[in-house]
Scaffold this motif. Structure first.
Motif, mmCIF file in Angstrom:
data_model
loop_
_atom_site.group_PDB
_atom_site.id
_atom_site.type_symbol
_atom_site.label_atom_id
_atom_site.label_comp_id
_atom_site.label_asym_id
_atom_site.label_seq_id
_atom_site.Cartn_x
_atom_site.Cartn_y
_atom_site.Cartn_z
ATOM 1 N N ARG A 83 -8.076 3.918 38.275
ATOM 2 C CA ARG A 83 -7.042 4.699 37.594
ATOM 3 C C ARG A 83 -7.594 5.320 36.313
ATOM 4 N NH1 ARG A 83 -4.107 -0.161 39.137
ATOM 5 N NH2 ARG A 83 -2.606 0.342 40.802
ATOM 6 N N VAL A 133 -10.334 8.206 37.103
ATOM 7 C CA VAL A 133 -9.761 9.451 37.618
ATOM 8 C C VAL A 133 -9.115 10.245 36.487
ATOM 9 C CG1 VAL A 133 -8.030 10.463 39.151
ATOM 10 C CG2 VAL A 133 -9.421 8.536 39.940
ATOM 11 N N LEU A 154 -4.907 11.921 40.397
ATOM 12 C CA LEU A 154 -4.694 10.514 40.686
ATOM 13 C C LEU A 154 -3.542 10.309 41.663
ATOM 14 C CD1 LEU A 154 -5.269 7.502 40.194
ATOM 15 C CD2 LEU A 154 -3.690 7.616 38.237
ATOM 16 N N ASN A 175 -8.939 4.579 48.562
ATOM 17 C CA ASN A 175 -8.223 4.415 47.299
ATOM 18 C C ASN A 175 -7.802 2.949 47.134
ATOM 19 O OD1 ASN A 175 -6.243 4.365 45.259
ATOM 20 N ND2 ASN A 175 -5.609 6.465 45.713
ATOM 21 N N SER A 232 -9.232 11.254 44.231
ATOM 22 C CA SER A 232 -8.613 9.934 44.396
ATOM 23 C C SER A 232 -9.204 9.139 45.560
ATOM 24 C CB SER A 232 -7.092 10.049 44.574
ATOM 25 O OG SER A 232 -6.461 10.048 43.319
#
Length: 1008
Positions: free
Chosen positions: A291, A294, A301, A401, A897
């Protein structure tokens, strides 16, 4: 009772075997065995005698054989070296044990015979299995490395290559991946060919295997139960291997399975359970790290709220169970060995499994006063292999992800875009089933003293069914239809050999003559069917082929038949056991080559000098010193079949069709056109390798310190390659050809050393190792580069990664030189030719995938009943191309992502649109040192558990495999090869490679 001693040499008595003769009252009087026979006269009485068999230091020898000579009346000693046997007066009692001199004594009126065996310092008289026969180790003139079952790598070893890794100098064993039973690159003294056929020739109990694929997607040698193997000899130089001429250019691996021994009946049972887990996880971003990164780079994201370790989700703790049972024994006329084995090995990726069920029977029968001998070897194996979609699984575990949940309400999460790999595990399957049988019978007859005729008849029959399917999955349109590819492969390899062997001694002269004829026929038949569009009814496609509704359903088949005929001869001559000469010649004819060059002759010549037997070294600390020198040629025919024959095919392309009848009204009514598929090449000939070898074998202090040093030079000519004819008239364009003047050179040094301490003490140890330096080079090549490894993936497919180049080593990486990221955020490369442009002409040699150094070392420790063994191996001087890193670990991934590693954000100013060009950016050091395996074992005295009357031995052990690796490589593991190429051999490319496992094996071995 009296002793009659006909002769007595005091010097020989001092070095003879000792026997302690106890009186019936238990009082002992040690008596040394004289060098000649003595007789004990007494009245013949049937009775039972007992005693203890010990070594020359008084240490008991469990498992020693005690028998009445010339009968099948025999027993083995228990854990304390004790034995009891029924005899008659006048019988000759014989005691033997591996590594000790055999002892004989006539039975007297006593009831207790304690027997002391003397160490057999004549390890140089060890008999090794070589081409078409055996030779004493001291008589060898070629370079041969022998590895016995006691020296094999321990643990879960699926095929013979795993047993040998790190055990033989000059032998490089590389597992392609961590998949159970994965393919292997086994290379002896460097790569000597441009094609994929770099494997050595394998010979099992005199039967020559075909290196062709059996249709199994994993290693074709997985069918061999490694527990049945007694020894493996590696024939490395031309003198040792040239007797196999036609396919010996890559060396020969001679595998000998276990046989029964006369007078010794033994039952063995072993069972083990292994636990495996991923050895090294790649450090991709965790959910929180993901998180943050990105957002830092300004990416898009997609936060799904979870914290998923996809490497953890898509791997597992794998269990392997292995059970083996064998019986062996025999009489003076008949001996046998029979075994059954079952192994179920799970891989660390789900749906990855290999199962093997094996049986073997080896029987030897003698007759006609031992002039007739018949050997029968029969093995049958069932192998079942299930494989996952490895590339998809590895790609997903590294790139998915981490905020996506793996499961929702206990079921795999259905993604909005893409597909959960846990669902792919359910809908994809790759199933292979192989049944393979090898049988050969070898009767031999000694016609007159020294002259023996031998017939060898054998067959290797294999049948494989493989289904690769995708079950319909309506939730995702890319997987909605389902499909299956079914392949059926049949292999048959038959062998007929006739040999005459004459052996004789004339005073100080020793002579052995061999003449033979061999005929081998290979047949491969493959049928393939593709079906698609199956109903989504919960039934797997492989069980409802008739329901396929695809318009693109196809079927194909092909058959290949090859024949190989050979005439060969060998002469071994020795004078005074000091001066040795070996000469070999073999003429091979193969149907793979043109009628003008169907046959080729492969000679070899070798000299040996046992220096340690010279008078000037008598009574010295040198127990062995032998100089060897050899030269010879061997061949290679590993190309596809029928390449010399003219071949036609049909085409419906516009330029190939014509209205022949004149009444055609539409294009579809035109007949197919006849086109060239291959032009004839009657001049195609064998690829030949000439090898020179100079070696020195040495031993000191009664063979406690031993070693070898070898220098070799290999040169391959008439190199075979599939390439363009560059003939504008030739419609085909590409054919198999011999490349004029091109050479492949391998030269190097091999060194091995071993030290064994005094084994008679409570604590003893053994330490040793080997080191090989190999330099290889391509010379006089007419090509800029012969590509061996290419890139894959969007925008990358076909780009050269490595190949063969003139005056460069094999596996040379030919790529652009990465300089960094420029002000524009894009990759910068060196302008090699200075023309102001960056293109393919700016590629340059950047190292080789083939290591310069191969090394290994080991230690063994024994303390009373405890044993500890450690085996290390490694390589140095090679590069690896991290294709996985090039495809996944970049800024484009993380900005979209998708997960990656911190390698993607190494350059803060890199633009996410930067392309992943093949370059040194992804080239890494491939050197490593691995603790291959470590074993801790304890030999439990059966008496302590109340089973002394039933068991001879009881061993508990724990083995760790792949315990650690020291390397700078950033991938899962530096030992790999999963690149793609055409017919040429690929080296050192990591493309979504199946991770390697760390394994702990808990074993039990019991003998009765």
């Amino acid at each position: 009772m009296y002793f009659k001693i006909t002769q007595l040499n005091s010097k020989k008595v001092l070095f003879g075997l000792s026997v302690l003769l106890f009186s019936q009252t238990g009082e002992a009087a040690p008596v040394k065995k004289p060098s000649t026979e003595f007789t004990i006269t007494s009245k013949s009485i049937q009775r039972s005698i007992s005693g203890v068999v010990t070594d020359d230091q008084g240490v008991p020898l469990p498992g020693a054989t005690v028998m009445v000579k010339g009968t099948n009346n025999g027993v083995t000693t228990n854990f304390d070296g004790e034995y009891t046997i029924d005899v008659q007066e006048g019988d000759i009692l014989q005691a033997s044990f591996v590594g000790f001199q055999t002892f004989e004594i006539n039975v007297s009126g006593r009831t207790n015979f304690d027997i002391q065996l003397e160490t057999d310092s004549a390890s140089l008289d060890e008999v090794l299995v070589v081409g078409y026969g055996t030779q004493k180790k001291s008589d060898l003139t070629g370079s041969v490395s022998s590895v016995s079952d006691e020296e094999f790598n321990k643990g879960i070893n699926t095929n013979p290559g795993n047993l040998l890794q790190g055990k033989v100098s000059g032998l490089n064993v590389t597992n392609a991946s961590g998949e159970p039973g994965s393919g292997q690159d086994i290379i002896i003294r460097g790569v000597g060919t441009l094609r994929s056929g770099t494997s050595p020739l394998y010979v099992i109990d005199g039967f020559v295997l075909d290196n062709s694929s059996t249709g199994m997607p994993t290693n074709p040698l997985n069918f061999i139960n490694t527990e049945d193997i007694e020894s493996i000899n590696v024939l490395k130089d031309a003198s040792a291997a040239a007797i196999y001429g036609s396919r010996a250019a890559n060396g020969v691996v001679v595998i000998t399975t276990k046989k029964g021994k006369a007078g010794r009946t033994q039952i063995n049972f072993s069972a083990s359970t292994a636990i495996s887990s991923i050895a090294n996880k790649i450090d991709v971003f965790s959910a929180d790290e993901f998180r943050n990164v990105v957002e830092e780079i300004g990416g898009s994201l997609s936060d799904n709220g979870a914290d998923t370790d996809w490497q953890e989700e898509l791997t597992r703790t794998a269990i392997t169970n292995d059970v083996n049972f064998s019986m062996s024994g025999g009489t003076a006329k008949t001996s046998y060995f029979a075994s059954l084995g079952a192994r179920d090995q799970e891989g660390i990726l789900n749906n990855s499994d290999i199962k093997r069920y094996s049986g073997r029977v080896n029987v030897t029968q003698k007759g006609l006063d031992d002039r007739l001998k018949v050997d029968l070897n029969l093995s049958a194996t069932r192998t079942e292999n299930e494989r996952p979609d490895t590339e998809t699984m590895v790609s997903n575990m590294l790139s998915l992800n981490p905020t996506r949940p793996a499961y929702t309400n206990g079921e795999p999460t259905v993604f909005g875009t893409g597909i959960n790999p846990l669902i792919i595990e359910d809908i994809y399957g790759d199933y292979s089933f192989n049944n393979r049988m090898i049988a050969n019978i070898s009767p031999s007859l000694e016609i007159i003293d020294g002259l023996t005729y031998k017939l060898n008849l054998g067959v290797d029959y294999s049948k494989t069914d493989r289904d690769e399917q995708s079950i319909p999955y309506s939730e995702n349109p890319d997987f909605a239809d389902g499909s299956i590819t079914s392949t059926f492969t049949t292999n048959r390899n038959t062998l007929i050999e006739n040999t005459l062997n004459y052996e004789a001694d004339f005073g100080d002269h020793g002579l052995s003559l061999l003449a033979g004829h061999s005929y081998q026929k290979f047949y491969i038949h493959e049928k393939e069917y593709y079906f698609s569009k199956f109903p989504d009814n919960g039934i797997e496609p492989r069980y409802q082929l008739g329901e396929a509704r695809g318009e693109d359903n196809t079927q194909s088949s092909e058959a290949v038949q090859n024949e190989l005929q050979s005439f060969f001869g060998r002469v071994n001559y020795s004078y005074d056991d000091k001066y040795l000469v070996t000469a070999t010649v073999r003429s091979d004819g193969s149907t793979k080559f043109g009628e003008n060059n169907e046959y080729a002759i492969f000679p070899s010549f070798a000299l040996g000098w046992n220096i340690y037997k010279e008078d000037f070294l008598e009574n010295s600390a040198i127990s062995n010193l032998k100089l060897r020198a050899s030269w010879g040629k061997s061949g290679n025919q590993e190309i596809p079949s029928k390449q010399t024959n003219l071949s036609y095919g049909e085409s419906f392309e516009d330029n190939d069709i014509y209205p022949m009848n004149g009444d055609e009204t539409t294009r579809e009514s035109y007949p197919y056109g006849l086109v060239f598929a291959r032009t004839a090449n009657p001049d195609l000939q064998w690829e030949e390798t000439a090898q020179t070898n100079i070696g020195l074998d040495f031993g000191f202090f009664n063979q406690r310190l031993t070693g070898t040093v070898d220098y070799f030079l290999k040169e391959t000519t008439d190199v075979l390659l599939y390439f363009s004819t560059q003939d504008p008239i030739d419609e085909v364009g590409y054919t198999w050809q011999n490349i004029p003047d091109m050479k492949i050179e391998n030269s190097g040094l091999e060194f091995s050393l071993d030290y064994q301490s005094d084994k008679t003490r409570d604590f003893s140890y053994n330490i040793g190792g080997n080191l090989s330096y190999i330099k290889n080079e391509i010379t006089d090549s007419p090509f800029t580069i012969v590509t061996t490894g290419t890139a894959q993936g969007s925008g990358q497919t076909g780009a050269t990664i490595n190949g063969y180049m003139n005056n460069q080593p094999i596996g040379n990486f030919f790529v652009r030189q990465f300089e960094g990221i420029g002000a524009d955020g894009l990759s910068q490369f060196t302008d090699i030719n200075g023309d102001g442009q960056i293109d393919d002409s700016d590629r340059t040699s950047s190292g080789s995938a083939v290591p310069d150094f191969i090394y290994a070392f080991y230690t063994k420790f024994n303390y009373k009943n405890f044993f500890l063994g450690l085996n290390f191996n490694g390589v140095s001087g090679n590069k690896l191309y991290n294709h996985t890193r090039m495809s996944l670990f970049n800024k484009t991934q993380i900005s979209n992502s998708l997960n990656t590693t911190d390698q993607a954000i190494e350059f803060a100013n890199e633009d996410p649109s930067n392309t992943n060009t093949v370059s040194t950016r992804y080239l890494e050091d491939g050197s490593f040192l691995r603790l291959n395996n470590a074993t801790l074992a304890y030999d439990l005295d059966p008496k302590t558990i109340g089973l002394g009357d039933w068991l001879n031995s009881f061993r508990l052990s724990v083995t760790g495999q792949n315990l650690f690796v020291i390397t700078d490589y950033s991938g899962f593991d530096p030992e790999l090869n999963t690149g793609t190429s055409g017919d040429a051999k690929s080296f050192g490319i990591d493309y979504y490679t199946y991770p390697k496992a760390r394994t702990f094996v808990f074993g039990l071995n019991v003998s009765f």
